[in-house]
Design a protein around this motif. Sequence first.
Motif, mmCIF file in Angstrom:
data_model
loop_
_atom_site.group_PDB
_atom_site.id
_atom_site.type_symbol
_atom_site.label_atom_id
_atom_site.label_comp_id
_atom_site.label_asym_id
_atom_site.label_seq_id
_atom_site.Cartn_x
_atom_site.Cartn_y
_atom_site.Cartn_z
ATOM 1 N N CYS A 155 26.595 58.498 89.698
ATOM 2 C CA CYS A 155 26.422 57.639 88.508
ATOM 3 C C CYS A 155 27.168 56.246 88.929
ATOM 4 C CB CYS A 155 26.583 58.013 87.230
ATOM 5 S SG CYS A 155 25.401 59.197 86.616
ATOM 6 N N LEU A 156 28.374 56.373 89.145
ATOM 7 C CA LEU A 156 29.165 55.354 89.714
ATOM 8 C C LEU A 156 28.559 54.599 90.848
ATOM 9 C CD1 LEU A 156 32.804 56.520 89.117
ATOM 10 C CD2 LEU A 156 31.890 54.474 88.177
ATOM 11 N N ASP A 157 27.976 55.459 91.660
ATOM 12 C CA ASP A 157 27.722 54.920 92.978
ATOM 13 C C ASP A 157 26.189 54.020 92.751
ATOM 14 O OD1 ASP A 157 29.543 55.916 94.655
ATOM 15 O OD2 ASP A 157 28.192 57.625 95.479
ATOM 16 N N GLY A 158 25.484 54.295 91.478
ATOM 17 C CA GLY A 158 24.454 53.523 91.127
ATOM 18 C C GLY A 158 24.533 52.139 90.413
ATOM 19 N N LEU A 159 26.015 52.014 90.326
ATOM 20 C CA LEU A 159 26.283 50.936 89.467
ATOM 21 C C LEU A 159 26.431 49.621 90.511
ATOM 22 C CD1 LEU A 159 29.152 51.889 86.947
ATOM 23 C CD2 LEU A 159 26.961 51.297 86.653
ATOM 24 N N GLU A 160 26.200 48.399 89.976
ATOM 25 C CA GLU A 160 26.380 47.214 90.731
ATOM 26 C C GLU A 160 27.896 47.236 91.267
ATOM 27 O OE1 GLU A 160 25.575 43.681 88.570
ATOM 28 O OE2 GLU A 160 23.472 44.330 88.077
ATOM 29 N N ALA A 211 30.627 70.050 87.638
ATOM 30 C CA ALA A 211 29.067 69.467 87.856
ATOM 31 C C ALA A 211 29.214 68.217 87.265
ATOM 32 C CB ALA A 211 28.348 70.348 87.174
ATOM 33 N N ALA A 212 29.966 67.892 86.091
ATOM 34 C CA ALA A 212 29.870 66.488 85.416
ATOM 35 C C ALA A 212 30.638 65.613 86.419
ATOM 36 C CB ALA A 212 30.408 66.685 84.296
ATOM 37 N N LEU A 213 31.696 65.998 87.288
ATOM 38 C CA LEU A 213 32.275 65.069 87.969
ATOM 39 C C LEU A 213 31.447 64.532 88.954
ATOM 40 C CD1 LEU A 213 36.000 66.272 87.953
ATOM 41 C CD2 LEU A 213 35.112 64.362 87.156
ATOM 42 N N GLY A 214 30.682 65.694 89.652
ATOM 43 C CA GLY A 214 29.790 65.144 90.747
ATOM 44 C C GLY A 214 28.821 64.209 90.152
ATOM 45 N N ARG A 215 28.270 64.361 89.120
ATOM 46 C CA ARG A 215 27.414 63.463 88.415
ATOM 47 C C ARG A 215 27.861 62.023 88.240
ATOM 48 N NH1 ARG A 215 25.561 67.335 84.401
ATOM 49 N NH2 ARG A 215 26.624 65.764 82.984
ATOM 50 N N LEU A 216 29.095 62.055 87.792
ATOM 51 C CA LEU A 216 29.848 60.975 87.823
ATOM 52 C C LEU A 216 29.959 60.142 88.811
ATOM 53 C CD1 LEU A 216 31.406 58.893 85.681
ATOM 54 C CD2 LEU A 216 33.525 60.331 86.398
ATOM 55 N N ARG A 262 28.288 46.932 80.035
ATOM 56 C CA ARG A 262 27.088 47.464 80.551
ATOM 57 C C ARG A 262 27.448 48.547 81.359
ATOM 58 N NH1 ARG A 262 25.718 41.216 81.522
ATOM 59 N NH2 ARG A 262 25.333 40.612 79.254
ATOM 60 N N GLY A 263 28.468 48.454 82.395
ATOM 61 C CA GLY A 263 28.773 49.650 83.360
ATOM 62 C C GLY A 263 28.915 51.108 82.320
ATOM 63 N N LEU A 264 29.870 51.054 81.261
ATOM 64 C CA LEU A 264 29.851 52.246 80.502
ATOM 65 C C LEU A 264 28.493 52.643 80.099
ATOM 66 C CD1 LEU A 264 33.320 51.406 78.443
ATOM 67 C CD2 LEU A 264 32.855 53.202 80.300
ATOM 68 N N ARG A 265 27.716 51.709 79.359
ATOM 69 C CA ARG A 265 26.376 52.042 78.752
ATOM 70 C C ARG A 265 25.487 52.810 79.870
ATOM 71 N NH1 ARG A 265 24.402 47.110 77.265
ATOM 72 N NH2 ARG A 265 25.948 46.995 75.820
ATOM 73 N N ALA A 266 25.587 52.078 81.144
ATOM 74 C CA ALA A 266 24.698 52.701 82.194
ATOM 75 C C ALA A 266 25.311 54.160 82.750
ATOM 76 C CB ALA A 266 24.806 51.763 83.428
ATOM 77 N N LEU A 267 26.564 54.102 82.519
ATOM 78 C CA LEU A 267 27.260 55.553 82.726
ATOM 79 C C LEU A 267 26.565 56.610 81.925
ATOM 80 C CD1 LEU A 267 30.789 54.646 84.217
ATOM 81 C CD2 LEU A 267 28.748 55.674 85.550
ATOM 82 N N ARG A 268 26.826 56.321 80.500
ATOM 83 C CA ARG A 268 26.475 57.189 79.567
ATOM 84 C C ARG A 268 24.933 57.783 79.777
ATOM 85 N NH1 ARG A 268 28.720 53.396 76.027
ATOM 86 N NH2 ARG A 268 30.629 53.700 75.680
ATOM 87 N N GLU A 269 24.102 56.688 80.011
ATOM 88 C CA GLU A 269 22.461 56.805 80.114
ATOM 89 C C GLU A 269 22.562 57.762 81.389
ATOM 90 O OE1 GLU A 269 20.537 53.320 80.390
ATOM 91 O OE2 GLU A 269 20.998 52.611 78.325
#
Length: 192
Positions: free
Chosen positions: A140-145, A132-137, A182-189
């Motif tokens: 979340c990656l798709d949501g990054l610039e 489930a976490a991998l699916g969220r990852l 910033r990307g890591l911070r956005a992924l954590r959030e």
Amino acid sequence: MPAAAAPNDDAFDHDAALQACARGDSEALRRIYERESRYLLGVALRIVRDRATAEDVLHDAFVTIWSRASSFDAGRGAGRGWIYSLVRHAALNRVRDGARETVLEEPAAAHQDAQSALAAWQDSGDELARHAALGRLGHCLDGLEPARRACLLHAYVDGCTHSEIAARVQAPLGTVKAWIQRGLRALRECMQ
């Protein structure tokens, strides 16, 4: 120590540009950068004696200029001098900090971080929760610039150093490091 003279020094009002930065005018920061960055890089380079580190110092100094522009007081000195002193102090701090720390090579540090994170993740929870976490990852990656996502993937999937990533994405080293942070911070959030 006087700073290197920039061409047409009297044509640019550093004080006004800093006051504009304090009001949130990012265009003023860009004008300061375009006008002074090569000279400021020279100041940092003379102190730290390493171009990549000097670029990092310059990046950090411009972040400080942006965030602390409101603390500039024209009554205490010239804006240009204030800017140069920030860079000089940032470079000196970097040299002092470097003397106190033991630094792993970037690939070794990234590998150590990745191994620790993977071990902690595998120890926590069951198989279904990990899937489930991998699916969220992925979500979340798709949501990054795209640039930030590319930097993260180059760092954590390809195992590239920050310098190698900068060459691949054709961006300054300091920018690449900021994108990764910033990307890591956005992924954590996003993952919470």
